[in-house]
Design a protein around this motif. Sequence first.
Motif, short mmCIF file in Angstrom:
data_model
loop_
_atom_site.label_atom_id
_atom_site.label_comp_id
_atom_site.label_asym_id
_atom_site.label_seq_id
_atom_site.Cartn_x
_atom_site.Cartn_y
_atom_site.Cartn_z
N SER A 1 -38.36 -11.00 -8.94
CA SER A 1 -38.65 -12.83 -9.56
C SER A 1 -36.59 -13.24 -9.58
O SER A 1 -36.04 -12.82 -8.82
CB SER A 1 -38.10 -12.38 -11.12
N GLU A 2 -36.76 -14.88 -10.02
CA GLU A 2 -35.02 -15.21 -9.58
C GLU A 2 -34.57 -14.69 -10.26
O GLU A 2 -33.02 -15.16 -10.52
CB GLU A 2 -35.61 -16.94 -10.96
N TYR A 3 -34.06 -13.46 -11.52
CA TYR A 3 -33.69 -12.51 -12.07
C TYR A 3 -33.51 -11.57 -11.63
O TYR A 3 -32.01 -10.53 -12.43
CB TYR A 3 -33.75 -13.02 -13.80
N GLY A 4 -33.85 -11.40 -10.20
CA GLY A 4 -33.29 -9.73 -9.55
C GLY A 4 -34.37 -8.79 -11.01
O GLY A 4 -33.74 -7.81 -10.30
N GLU A 5 -35.72 -8.94 -11.12
CA GLU A 5 -36.59 -8.40 -11.62
C GLU A 5 -37.37 -7.81 -10.60
O GLU A 5 -37.96 -8.67 -10.35
CB GLU A 5 -37.04 -8.54 -12.90
N LEU A 6 -37.94 -6.26 -10.51
CA LEU A 6 -38.73 -5.77 -9.10
C LEU A 6 -40.44 -6.54 -10.50
O LEU A 6 -40.63 -6.17 -11.18
CB LEU A 6 -38.44 -4.16 -9.57
N ILE A 7 -41.20 -7.21 -9.12
CA ILE A 7 -42.13 -7.17 -9.94
C ILE A 7 -43.50 -6.19 -9.04
O ILE A 7 -43.35 -6.00 -7.68
CB ILE A 7 -42.46 -8.67 -9.35
N LEU A 8 -44.15 -5.78 -9.89
CA LEU A 8 -44.96 -5.15 -9.43
C LEU A 8 -45.85 -5.80 -8.82
O LEU A 8 -46.60 -6.83 -8.64
CB LEU A 8 -45.75 -3.78 -10.72
N LEU A 9 -46.75 -4.69 -7.86
CA LEU A 9 -47.61 -5.51 -6.74
C LEU A 9 -48.94 -6.27 -7.13
O LEU A 9 -49.42 -7.06 -7.43
CB LEU A 9 -48.41 -4.42 -5.88
N SER A 10 -49.29 -5.68 -8.71
CA SER A 10 -50.20 -6.11 -9.23
C SER A 10 -50.46 -7.15 -10.13
O SER A 10 -50.85 -8.09 -10.37
CB SER A 10 -50.87 -4.93 -10.76
N THR B 1 -33.71 8.04 -10.53
CA THR B 1 -33.35 6.84 -9.56
C THR B 1 -31.83 6.46 -9.63
O THR B 1 -31.43 6.14 -11.45
CB THR B 1 -34.38 5.89 -9.91
N GLN B 2 -31.32 5.88 -8.72
CA GLN B 2 -30.15 4.91 -8.38
C GLN B 2 -30.24 3.55 -9.05
O GLN B 2 -29.37 2.66 -8.44
CB GLN B 2 -29.18 5.60 -8.27
N SER B 3 -31.69 3.34 -8.30
CA SER B 3 -32.12 1.67 -8.30
C SER B 3 -32.33 0.96 -9.42
O SER B 3 -33.05 1.49 -10.39
CB SER B 3 -32.99 2.00 -7.67
N GLN B 4 -31.13 0.39 -9.55
CA GLN B 4 -30.75 -0.28 -10.74
C GLN B 4 -32.03 -1.43 -11.49
O GLN B 4 -32.12 -1.41 -12.22
CB GLN B 4 -29.60 -1.23 -10.85
N PRO B 5 -32.35 -1.92 -9.92
CA PRO B 5 -34.78 -2.57 -10.56
C PRO B 5 -34.93 -1.69 -11.11
O PRO B 5 -36.41 -2.36 -11.82
CB PRO B 5 -34.64 -3.67 -9.16
N GLU B 6 -35.33 -0.88 -10.88
CA GLU B 6 -36.24 0.62 -10.87
C GLU B 6 -35.93 1.11 -12.53
O GLU B 6 -37.15 1.38 -13.17
CB GLU B 6 -36.60 1.30 -9.98
N GLN B 7 -34.61 1.25 -12.95
CA GLN B 7 -35.11 1.71 -13.99
C GLN B 7 -34.86 0.62 -15.11
O GLN B 7 -35.87 0.73 -16.22
CB GLN B 7 -32.78 1.75 -14.12
N ARG B 8 -34.50 -0.88 -14.35
CA ARG B 8 -34.98 -1.65 -15.59
C ARG B 8 -35.88 -2.29 -15.64
O ARG B 8 -36.50 -2.14 -16.47
CB ARG B 8 -34.05 -3.28 -14.69
N LEU B 9 -37.60 -1.80 -14.83
CA LEU B 9 -38.75 -1.87 -14.82
C LEU B 9 -39.23 -0.82 -15.43
O LEU B 9 -39.97 -0.56 -16.76
CB LEU B 9 -39.24 -2.20 -13.06
N LEU B 10 -38.89 0.06 -15.36
CA LEU B 10 -38.79 1.04 -16.21
C LEU B 10 -38.70 1.25 -17.82
O LEU B 10 -39.41 1.97 -18.73
CB LEU B 10 -38.09 2.89 -15.76
N LYS B 11 -37.66 0.18 -17.95
CA LYS B 11 -36.78 0.84 -19.49
C LYS B 11 -37.77 -0.93 -19.77
O LYS B 11 -38.25 -0.76 -21.45
CB LYS B 11 -35.85 -0.06 -19.25
N ARG B 12 -38.50 -1.83 -19.35
CA ARG B 12 -39.15 -2.68 -19.56
C ARG B 12 -40.39 -2.12 -19.64
O ARG B 12 -41.32 -2.41 -21.48
CB ARG B 12 -39.00 -3.67 -18.90
#
Length: 425
Positions: free
Chosen positions: A263-272, A407-418
């Motif tokens: 996303s424009e905020y650097g967040e991971l977007i799932l394929l769906s 995981t040490q990927s911060q975008p992935e960590q943020r996705l899981l926290k969401r």
Amino acid sequence: MESEDHIDNTLNHLFRQESGKMVAVLIKIFGTENIEMAEDVVQDALVSALETWKYRGVPDNPKAWLYRTARNKAIDILRKKKHSKTIDFSDPERKLLTSEYTLTSTMDNFWKEQYIQDDFLAMMYACCHPDISPENQITFILKSLCGFSTKEVARSFLTSEDTISKRLYRTKEYFRKRKIRPKIPLPDEIVDKTKTVLSTIYLMFNEGYNATHDDKLVRKDVISQAIWLCKSLLDHERTQLSEVYALMALMLFHTSRVDSRISEYGELILLSDQDRDLWNKELISQGNKYLNQSAFGESLSTYHIEAAIAYQHCISESFTKTNWKEILVYYDLLLKIDNDPIVFLNRSLVVLELFGAEEALKTIKKIEDHKVISNYYLYYAILGEIHERMINPNNAVDYYQKAIKLTQSQPEQRLLKRKIARILN
């Protein structure tokens, strides 16, 4: 006067694209027993460029400037070392480098464009010698021929910089002691040796597409480098193998979706949830062309099947209209070739979409005792998704939390926290 950012960007691009070629040519000049000498010359040339271009600006042909600088520094070394035993001047290709009458013209011949690509590919294949372990082969190619730092290579292997330094030292020692002469393999050797080269390229691509430790999930510079390396194999008639075309197709299909993954905020977007209008149709078309070109010979590699899976995603109008049945067939075929637990794990996601959460849970339990996945974040992330769909919120949260720790990927960590926040709210 050009900005320092412009100079840095130009040099960084050149470093990724040209440093490996320069190292390969210099290794041919100095011998594989002097790999560090070749690397030092390239580093010195880059430092000279940084210092000179700051005051004079980027030259019209920065690549030629860099090559010429490396060539001149190599000539200085040859003059200093011609009476020492550091460089083996008995080699027929180097005898002419000891005379001032033939030194310059001989050096010019080494740096002719038509020979540079051959030297680069020859050095890549030299790294794939059977006496060098696969992990050391890949490490050396990434570091010495692809311009990666020790830290970046360590990140790709999920290991320490010290471990990578030891691997590099052992590989250089191997070359130094045996004085291996780089050459492109003969036809009866080229298929097996190309497998290691392709593994390196795919590892690089995966690090760029889904960075394991970086705050940025996507590293386009690494993706670009991997595609460029694959293209360099396709540009040489002796390495135009079906597997190479298939890997190129696979990488282009994945790359076509890069701009929709964040996303424009650097967040991971799932394929769906991705906006498919952002997918690069030109790259999908190119990938399809390479996939069609890969359909020759008797070899069916994992790259062929993975590319076919990626293509199914690329041509689907929406996530719900994805041809999951076709994709499941491909995964079953993939498991026949390589019974990899990670492949089985990804297959469970297809089962989840086709047959629901309970069937997916039965599927994933078949590999729950496998050592490879016991510390793999995606295993727990998938279990979290399955339990969330089964309306087991406590289990889902527990699994998501385990995935976050692995995981040490911060975008992935943020996705899981969401996802956790969505359940708890």
